[in-house]
Design an enzyme around this catalytic site. Structure first.
Site, PDB file in Angstrom:
ATOM      1  N   PRO A   9       0.786  -1.227   0.000  1.00 46.55           N
ATOM      2  CA  PRO A   9       0.000   0.000   0.000  1.00 46.55           C
ATOM      3  C   PRO A   9       0.826   1.290   0.000  1.00 46.55           C
ATOM      4  O   PRO A   9       1.865   1.371   0.649  1.00 46.55           O
ATOM      5  CB  PRO A   9      -0.828  -0.091   1.284  1.00 46.55           C
ATOM      6  CG  PRO A   9      -0.200  -1.158   2.100  1.00 46.55           C
ATOM      7  CD  PRO A   9       0.469  -2.091   1.144  1.00 46.55           C
ATOM      8  N   ASN A  10       0.331   2.230  -0.760  1.00 49.90           N
ATOM      9  CA  ASN A  10       0.848   3.603  -0.846  1.00 49.90           C
ATOM     10  C   ASN A  10       2.145   3.724  -1.650  1.00 49.90           C
ATOM     11  O   ASN A  10       2.605   4.843  -1.895  1.00 49.90           O
ATOM     12  CB  ASN A  10       1.037   4.219   0.555  1.00 49.90           C
ATOM     13  CG  ASN A  10      -0.263   4.250   1.326  1.00 49.90           C
ATOM     14  OD1 ASN A  10      -1.249   4.800   0.841  1.00 49.90           O
ATOM     15  ND2 ASN A  10      -0.297   3.666   2.505  1.00 49.90           N
ATOM     16  N   ARG A  17       4.467  10.970  -2.012  1.00 48.98           N
ATOM     17  CA  ARG A  17       4.391  10.510  -0.630  1.00 48.98           C
ATOM     18  C   ARG A  17       5.716  10.755   0.113  1.00 48.98           C
ATOM     19  O   ARG A  17       6.742  10.176  -0.234  1.00 48.98           O
ATOM     20  CB  ARG A  17       4.116   9.011  -0.702  1.00 48.98           C
ATOM     21  CG  ARG A  17       4.138   8.326   0.585  1.00 48.98           C
ATOM     22  CD  ARG A  17       4.163   6.830   0.399  1.00 48.98           C
ATOM     23  NE  ARG A  17       3.986   6.248   1.693  1.00 48.98           N
ATOM     24  CZ  ARG A  17       4.332   5.022   2.028  1.00 48.98           C
ATOM     25  NH1 ARG A  17       4.836   4.231   1.124  1.00 48.98           N
ATOM     26  NH2 ARG A  17       4.141   4.597   3.246  1.00 48.98           N
ATOM     27  N   TYR A  22      10.978   8.693   1.141  1.00 51.22           N
ATOM     28  CA  TYR A  22      10.891   7.697   0.064  1.00 51.22           C
ATOM     29  C   TYR A  22      11.462   8.178  -1.267  1.00 51.22           C
ATOM     30  O   TYR A  22      11.483   7.413  -2.234  1.00 51.22           O
ATOM     31  CB  TYR A  22       9.435   7.244  -0.110  1.00 51.22           C
ATOM     32  CG  TYR A  22       8.870   6.616   1.151  1.00 51.22           C
ATOM     33  CD1 TYR A  22       9.400   5.421   1.646  1.00 51.22           C
ATOM     34  CD2 TYR A  22       7.841   7.230   1.867  1.00 51.22           C
ATOM     35  CE1 TYR A  22       8.909   4.843   2.807  1.00 51.22           C
ATOM     36  CE2 TYR A  22       7.336   6.660   3.027  1.00 51.22           C
ATOM     37  CZ  TYR A  22       7.880   5.467   3.493  1.00 51.22           C
ATOM     38  OH  TYR A  22       7.393   4.897   4.650  1.00 51.22           O
ATOM     39  N   ASN A  73       7.992  -5.810  -1.146  1.00 55.18           N
ATOM     40  CA  ASN A  73       7.955  -4.697  -0.206  1.00 55.18           C
ATOM     41  C   ASN A  73       6.500  -4.596   0.257  1.00 55.18           C
ATOM     42  O   ASN A  73       5.678  -3.980  -0.423  1.00 55.18           O
ATOM     43  CB  ASN A  73       8.411  -3.397  -0.866  1.00 55.18           C
ATOM     44  CG  ASN A  73       8.406  -2.245   0.128  1.00 55.18           C
ATOM     45  OD1 ASN A  73       7.886  -2.376   1.240  1.00 55.18           O
ATOM     46  ND2 ASN A  73       8.964  -1.109  -0.263  1.00 55.18           N
ATOM     47  N   ALA A  76       3.246  -0.984   4.657  1.00 54.92           N
ATOM     48  CA  ALA A  76       2.729  -1.007   6.035  1.00 54.92           C
ATOM     49  C   ALA A  76       2.308  -2.403   6.484  1.00 54.92           C
ATOM     50  O   ALA A  76       2.359  -2.714   7.688  1.00 54.92           O
ATOM     51  CB  ALA A  76       1.563  -0.038   6.161  1.00 54.92           C
ATOM     52  N   GLU A  97      12.852  -9.552   1.078  1.00 48.66           N
ATOM     53  CA  GLU A  97      12.073  -8.399   1.546  1.00 48.66           C
ATOM     54  C   GLU A  97      12.876  -7.122   1.269  1.00 48.66           C
ATOM     55  O   GLU A  97      14.072  -7.078   1.561  1.00 48.66           O
ATOM     56  CB  GLU A  97      11.853  -8.562   3.049  1.00 48.66           C
ATOM     57  CG  GLU A  97      11.218  -7.391   3.755  1.00 48.66           C
ATOM     58  CD  GLU A  97      11.240  -7.579   5.287  1.00 48.66           C
ATOM     59  OE1 GLU A  97      12.112  -8.315   5.812  1.00 48.66           O
ATOM     60  OE2 GLU A  97      10.402  -6.962   5.949  1.00 48.66           O
ATOM     61  N   HIS A  99      12.819  -2.764   1.637  1.00 47.33           N
ATOM     62  CA  HIS A  99      12.225  -1.504   2.092  1.00 47.33           C
ATOM     63  C   HIS A  99      13.065  -0.355   1.580  1.00 47.33           C
ATOM     64  O   HIS A  99      14.303  -0.401   1.676  1.00 47.33           O
ATOM     65  CB  HIS A  99      12.155  -1.448   3.625  1.00 47.33           C
ATOM     66  CG  HIS A  99      11.285  -2.512   4.181  1.00 47.33           C
ATOM     67  ND1 HIS A  99       9.915  -2.468   4.099  1.00 47.33           N
ATOM     68  CD2 HIS A  99      11.594  -3.690   4.771  1.00 47.33           C
ATOM     69  CE1 HIS A  99       9.418  -3.564   4.633  1.00 47.33           C
ATOM     70  NE2 HIS A  99      10.417  -4.322   5.043  1.00 47.33           N
ATOM     71  N   ARG A 106      13.594   3.740  12.302  1.00 50.96           N
ATOM     72  CA  ARG A 106      12.333   4.485  12.388  1.00 50.96           C
ATOM     73  C   ARG A 106      11.529   4.102  13.644  1.00 50.96           C
ATOM     74  O   ARG A 106      12.104   3.637  14.616  1.00 50.96           O
ATOM     75  CB  ARG A 106      11.554   4.286  11.078  1.00 50.96           C
ATOM     76  CG  ARG A 106      12.339   4.840   9.868  1.00 50.96           C
ATOM     77  CD  ARG A 106      11.588   4.710   8.570  1.00 50.96           C
ATOM     78  NE  ARG A 106      10.365   5.503   8.592  1.00 50.96           N
ATOM     79  CZ  ARG A 106       9.402   5.413   7.664  1.00 50.96           C
ATOM     80  NH1 ARG A 106       9.530   4.551   6.667  1.00 50.96           N
ATOM     81  NH2 ARG A 106       8.329   6.180   7.738  1.00 50.96           N
TER      82      ARG A 106
HETATM   83  C1  DQA Z   1       8.333   0.835   3.627  1.00 55.12           C
HETATM   84  C2  DQA Z   1       8.479   0.990   5.139  1.00 55.12           C
HETATM   85  C3  DQA Z   1       7.167   0.745   5.852  1.00 55.12           C
HETATM   86  O1  DQA Z   1       7.334   0.888   7.250  1.00 55.12           O
HETATM   87  C4  DQA Z   1       6.133   1.732   5.383  1.00 55.12           C
HETATM   88  O2  DQA Z   1       4.884   1.467   5.994  1.00 55.12           O
HETATM   89  C5  DQA Z   1       6.001   1.791   3.910  1.00 55.12           C
HETATM   90  C6  DQA Z   1       7.214   1.692   3.076  1.00 55.12           C
HETATM   91  C7  DQA Z   1       9.624   1.200   2.872  1.00 55.12           C
HETATM   92  O3  DQA Z   1       9.718   0.829   1.696  1.00 55.12           O
HETATM   93  O4  DQA Z   1      10.509   1.859   3.425  1.00 55.12           O
HETATM   94  O5  DQA Z   1       4.931   1.998   3.366  1.00 55.12           O
HETATM   95  O6  DQA Z   1       8.050  -0.533   3.345  1.00 55.12           O
END
Ligand code: DQA
Length: 149
Positions: A9-10, A17, A22, A73, A76, A97, A99, A106
């Site tokens: 998501p997002n 964003r 990011y 990825n 959230a 995985e 990120h 964080r």
């Molecule tokens: C994320 C890190 C997550 O904590 C966050 O909720 C995201 C992006 C990252 O790519 O740094 O949406 O996965």
């Protein structure tokens, strides 16, 4: 090698964003970078993004018997989704995985990764490059068939 890249998501709002966290590049730039590295390595890639947990579970299940590896990825859902963890464990494909941000530096609520428990490796804090690193890592370990031919 057939590779599934899943973004949660997002991540479709990259560029808009929280660019301080990011980056300023958009989602299209991310998919272009992934496609470029996969083309170079001869990997068939499917890139998928969803804001919905169940849809991500469906995609992981559909990878069974169809894909050789997964880069994920979960965004959230990383920190909340036992369903995504269980789906990754169910299909048993090698997974990495990724990120974009350095999650370890964080908030406390980001310190648990459920999906990460089913992944062979986690790459964080390297922005878009992290996806490329993950793809090359999987290729080194599981892309052998193509390299021998
Ligand atoms: C994320 C890190 C997550 O904590 C966050 O909720 C995201 C992006 C990252 O790519 O740094 O949406 O996965």
């Amino acid at each position: 090698m057939k590779l599934l890249v899943i973004n949660g998501p997002n991540l479709n709002l990259l560029g808009v964003r929280e660019p301080d966290i990011y980056g300023k590049q958009d989602y299209k730039a991310l998919t272009a970078q992934i496609e470029t590295v996969c083309r170079e390595l001869g990997i068939q890639v499917k890139i998928f993004q969803s804001n919905h947990e169940g849809t991500i579970v469906d995609q992981i299940q559909a990878a069974y018997g169809a894909m050789d590896a997964i880069v994920i990825n979960p965004a959230a859902y990383t920190h909340t989704s036992v369903a995504i963890l269980d789906a990754l464990k169910a299909v048993g494909l090698p997974a990495v995985e990724v990120h974009l941000s350095d999650v370890s530096a964080r908030e406390d609520f980001r310190q648990v990764s459920y999906a990460g428990m089913a992944c062979e490796k986690t790459i964080m804090g390297r922005g878009f490059q992290g996806y490329e690193d993950a793809i090359r890592w999987l290729w080194e370990r599981y892309g052998g068939e193509e390299r021998r031919t």
